[in-house]
Enzyme design. Structure first.
Site, short mmCIF file in Angstrom:
data_model
loop_
_atom_site.label_atom_id
_atom_site.label_comp_id
_atom_site.label_asym_id
_atom_site.label_seq_id
_atom_site.Cartn_x
_atom_site.Cartn_y
_atom_site.Cartn_z
N ALA A 65 0.84 -1.21 0.00
CA ALA A 65 0.00 0.00 0.00
C ALA A 65 0.87 1.26 0.00
O ALA A 65 0.56 2.24 -0.69
CB ALA A 65 -0.93 -0.01 1.22
N TRP A 90 2.72 14.28 -9.39
CA TRP A 90 3.79 15.23 -9.65
C TRP A 90 4.07 15.34 -11.15
O TRP A 90 4.25 16.43 -11.69
CB TRP A 90 5.05 14.84 -8.89
CG TRP A 90 6.18 15.79 -9.12
CD1 TRP A 90 7.20 15.66 -10.01
CD2 TRP A 90 6.38 17.05 -8.48
NE1 TRP A 90 8.03 16.74 -9.95
CE2 TRP A 90 7.55 17.62 -9.02
CE3 TRP A 90 5.68 17.75 -7.49
CZ2 TRP A 90 8.04 18.85 -8.60
CZ3 TRP A 90 6.17 18.98 -7.08
CH2 TRP A 90 7.34 19.52 -7.64
N PHE A 128 -0.91 20.37 -8.84
CA PHE A 128 -0.32 19.69 -7.70
C PHE A 128 1.12 20.14 -7.49
O PHE A 128 1.54 20.42 -6.37
CB PHE A 128 -0.39 18.17 -7.89
CG PHE A 128 0.18 17.38 -6.74
CD1 PHE A 128 -0.49 17.31 -5.53
CD2 PHE A 128 1.39 16.72 -6.86
CE1 PHE A 128 0.04 16.60 -4.46
CE2 PHE A 128 1.93 16.00 -5.80
CZ PHE A 128 1.24 15.94 -4.60
N GLU A 130 -6.43 18.21 -3.70
CA GLU A 130 -5.96 18.21 -5.09
C GLU A 130 -5.75 16.78 -5.59
O GLU A 130 -6.09 16.46 -6.73
CB GLU A 130 -4.66 19.01 -5.22
CG GLU A 130 -4.16 19.13 -6.64
CD GLU A 130 -5.10 19.92 -7.54
OE1 GLU A 130 -5.48 19.38 -8.61
OE2 GLU A 130 -5.46 21.05 -7.18
#
Length: 120
Positions: free
Chosen positions: A15, A27, A33, A71
């Site tokens: 995870a 990114w 972002f 976001e």
């Protein structure tokens, strides 16, 4: 039990790896972002310096982290909507607009929190 069949520490490790992959993807693919991360990185030292108590520092930093979280969720909604289809659809547009509104509210919260903590 999840699809992978993993449990315990191996599941948490997987995870964590997926979460890092998600951050990298955001990114690479999401300019908003990247801008918000840069803003958070620039404001973090200021928050730590200006916050007088642990609670104040947490509120100042938390408002910045909340923007990043919202976001990421908005980007996830947009990715799912785009995967379903790029043709115009009223519900798809509504989903994207609502996600965008959530980002806007989180961005507006930052100056409110900073004002109330620092001048309130």
């Amino acid at each position: 039990m999840g699809k992978s069949g993993l449990r315990g520490i191996p599941r948490l490790t997987q995870a964590f790896a997926c979460s890092i992959q998600g951050l990298r993807s955001a990114w690479r693919n999401e300019e908003a972002f990247r801008l918000e991360v840069v803003a958070a990185l620039l404001l973090t030292p200021l928050a730590l310096w200006l916050g007088a108590t642990g609670v104040e520092k947490t509120l100042l930093l938390g408002s910045l982290v909340l923007v990043l979280i919202v976001e990421l969720l908005n980007s996830a909604v947009e990715a799912v909507v785009d995967r379903v289809g790029l043709e115009h659809n009223e519900l798809s547009g509504r989903a994207k607009d609502i996600g965008s509104a959530a980002v806007l509210l989180s961005l507006l919260l930052v100056p409110v929190v900073w004002f109330l903590v620092l001048l309130g």
